[in-house]
Write a protein that holds these residues in place. Structure first.
Motif, short mmCIF file in Angstrom:
data_model
loop_
_atom_site.label_atom_id
_atom_site.label_comp_id
_atom_site.label_asym_id
_atom_site.label_seq_id
_atom_site.Cartn_x
_atom_site.Cartn_y
_atom_site.Cartn_z
N MET A 224 -16.75 69.19 -4.04
CA MET A 224 -17.78 68.88 -2.11
C MET A 224 -18.96 67.80 -2.42
O MET A 224 -19.80 67.97 -1.17
N GLU A 227 -19.25 65.51 0.74
CA GLU A 227 -19.99 66.55 2.06
C GLU A 227 -21.66 65.91 2.04
O GLU A 227 -21.78 66.03 2.42
N VAL A 232 -24.94 65.74 4.26
CA VAL A 232 -26.12 66.48 3.96
C VAL A 232 -27.06 66.15 4.18
O VAL A 232 -28.28 65.94 4.75
N MET A 257 -36.40 72.75 -0.42
CA MET A 257 -36.03 73.57 -1.30
C MET A 257 -34.62 73.62 -0.92
O MET A 257 -33.04 73.74 -1.50
N ARG A 258 -33.57 73.14 0.13
CA ARG A 258 -32.50 73.03 0.77
C ARG A 258 -31.42 71.74 -0.47
O ARG A 258 -31.11 71.75 -0.76
N ASN A 261 -31.18 72.66 -3.18
CA ASN A 261 -30.05 73.90 -4.01
C ASN A 261 -29.69 73.09 -3.63
O ASN A 261 -28.22 72.97 -4.75
N SER A 262 -29.45 71.89 -2.92
CA SER A 262 -27.36 71.39 -3.03
C SER A 262 -27.16 70.74 -3.89
O SER A 262 -26.36 69.94 -4.08
N ALA A 265 -26.22 72.84 -6.37
CA ALA A 265 -24.50 72.85 -6.08
C ALA A 265 -23.84 71.57 -6.77
O ALA A 265 -22.63 72.53 -6.97
N THR A 266 -23.91 70.82 -6.14
CA THR A 266 -23.41 69.76 -6.46
C THR A 266 -23.04 69.94 -8.32
O THR A 266 -21.82 69.17 -8.43
#
Lengths: 390, 390
Positions: A224, A227, A232, A257-258, A261-262, A265-266
């Motif tokens: 991911m 992406e 993003v 914050m996003r 998180n991103s 997440a990676t």
């Protein structure tokens, strides 16, 4: 008469990204797979002080003493910085024969952080920014901070952002030679001076994967990741710059914050997975969510670098709500500034959140947005070339 | 003479996905955003036993007693299953007037798991599979397991996979009515019977976000989710089916671990982020990586559903290496089958891994690939319609 010792001294700041750098498209030149953006933190609280000196009286190789210990500078990254700076000095000397031949003298560099290494704060950004800035001053180079950021970037990617104060973007660039991959001032600290940061230092049982190797594992294995870098982050960068220009904290906070998180997440999508946040880190997220929910608006934003520490951004006007709530739960840990006890919050963290934080946070650091590198007359190398004892 | 009580009893298995279901494209029909694939686990270790009964002597509404307690079945999901099954029975009755009018009688359903609910295992898959299978048997419906999977899916998405044993795909389908979103047998358990699963039950301080609402938050907010469903999962599904057909454990294991990572990464990328794994879960990942590294080949695969429990897949021939190593660290917890103590590993987990697991794993469940729902003469409703006391 002994040979003169030429000296220059500078301080440089730490920066904490709100849109994260994670992934290189060129590992040798430290060219990133995406642009990033950070807030430079105040040097009153976190800074590296570096003195660069050069003298014909010095013998042998260039040396670096870091926090009182001789540091290995034979690594390719440090060597790239020294080589680039020296080449620029040599060009000046070639153009003006009156200049002393500093480029031919060994360098003696002494550097020191005002914060404990144990805090697990990424000190390499401040370290390389100070190194490059101090040597550039020693060599009297005419390059702008943005030009110098090209050099600091080769030492440590995020160091390029520490050459500016305030709100700083690192444009990823497109060129293979990296000449367009540089730091760029988005806004001075004075544009939005009331940005504060509370750092919750979380003790990790063990140092995780280094960011340098971790990010390349992500690039190589995460399904991911593409992406993130193609879709993003470009959106995050636009929204973040807009929020800073408009001083819109709610938008700044959500993107911060996003993006954190991103990024994590990676890391989790890497094979094998990389985890920097632990259960204490996640509790800090829940605490921020709790404070925002209680306040009925977004007054705090969390972000995590490649480690478990939580950085909470907030505005000075919301100090009672944000700082006060954390202080109530964590008053027993060190690092609070005088007067914090009087900052009263109307909210209290739930017991389960408070107790996890109390057990897992070893200290706090209270700081805020600050200025870029500063020239100083505080020298770590004496006029005779000896290391100043502190 | 009292009215006859018609009964049918079945057991149904739990399944643990190796390519995860996460995200609905239609929340009402439980239509997923991606295909998924699971291993059906042996009912010797984990199963739901359900008796469905119908009688003219029953009065009032349909009832369900689950693990000894009256359960609310007014929810849309359960009602959808009952309505679909009843409609099919009504059609049979309309075509053949000799059939008793079971579709007009209230249903009394009694169900029971052979594993503690506290284990935090997703019991809804086994539960809805057993419910649908038992009522279909009671109604003597001619539908195939794949046809019945369309109904079970509306109760709980992953339940559709529990209508088969062995290795089961849930094809996402494309139709708006969901008639092509059904379970499909990839391979019988007998094709690759030596697949084993060790479940490390990890006590969670607090129940996390429910998977049903969590997945929709991911769909709505994760910037990288689309990449998972459009690119990552289709590739995972192909590789997974291939590995099962070829009985290639190394490939099976790698896809299993990568997909678990990918799923939890999209959870972490949700806003606000969802974390199902805790520090104990992550230590279980490190333990699996350690065992594989020591073995010099991939002998174990971890996967995590929407909770902290770790499911470790391995082949029977590698039981000494996998089971033996975990047993050594966790011999004090309950759930080990007789004889496990004699399964000796040549490796020993590092102390820091072993101690975290010992503190955080509350019990283990040893199981393996198994069969689909089984008709049984063990009834939880007596011939007179009363609930059997156990």
């Amino acid at each position: 008469m002994a040979d003169k010792v030429y000296r220059a001294s500078t301080t440089a700041p730490v920066n904490i990204a709100v849109v994260k750098y994670w992934g290189k498209r060129d590992a040798k030149l430290n060219l990133p797979t995406n642009s990033s953006l950070s807030v430079t933190l105040s040097q009153d609280d976190l800074r590296t002080l570096t003195t660069a000196s050069a003298s014909a009286s010095y013998s042998g190789d260039d040396t670096l003493i870091l926090n009182g210990e001789v540091s290995d500078i034979s690594g390719a990254r440090t060597q790239a910085c020294l080589r680039e700076l020296r080449a620029r000095r040599a060009a000046l000397e070639a153009a003006n024969s009156d200049l002393p031949k500093l480029s031919t003298y060994p360098l003696k560099i002494v550097s020191e952080n005002n914060f404990p290494t144990a805090a697990g704060l990424a000190s390499s950004a401040a370290g390389f920014a100070a190194l490059v800035r101090a040597i550039a001053d020693l060599y009297e180079l005419p390059e702008s901070p943005s030009d110098l950021s090209l050099i600091a970037r080769q030492g440590s990617g995020s160091a390029c952002r520490s050459l500016f104060g305030g709100y700083v973007a690192w444009r990823m660039g497109e060129q293979a030679d990296g000449l367009d991959s540089r730091a760029d001032l988005v806004a001075e600290a004075s544009h939005w001076p009331d940005m504060r940061a509370l750092i919750l230092v979380v003790s990790a049982a063990k140092k995780g994967v280094s960011s340098s190797s971790g990010m390349q594992q992500t690039v190589a294995t995460s399904g991911m990741f593409k992406e993130r870098i193609t879709t993003v982050v470009p959106k995050m960068m636009d929204l973040m710059e807009e929020s800073i220009k408009n001083k819109d904290f709610e938008q700044f906070a959500e993107v911060t914050m996003r993006d954190s998180n991103s990024f994590h997440a990676t890391c989790a999508d890497t094979y094998p997975p990389i985890f920097y946040m632990n259960d204490v880190s996640k509790t800090a997220i829940r605490a921020v969510e709790y404070i925002n929910a209680k306040a009925g608006r977004t007054v705090a934003a969390y972000t995590f670098d490649a480690g478990p520490n939580c950085v909470v951004y907030y505005l000075e006007k919301d100090a009672p709500t944000v700082l006060g709530t954390f202080y109530q739960a964590l008053s027993s840990v060190s690092g609070w500034k005088e007067g914090t006890a009087s900052v009263k919050s109307e909210f209290q963290l739930e017991d389960n959140l408070a107790s996890v934080l109390k057990d897992g946070v070893s200290r706090v650091i209270m700081t805020g947005v600050g200025e870029g590198p500063q020239k100083t007359n505080e020298f770590l190398v004496a006029e005779d070339g000896s290391t100043v004892k502190r």
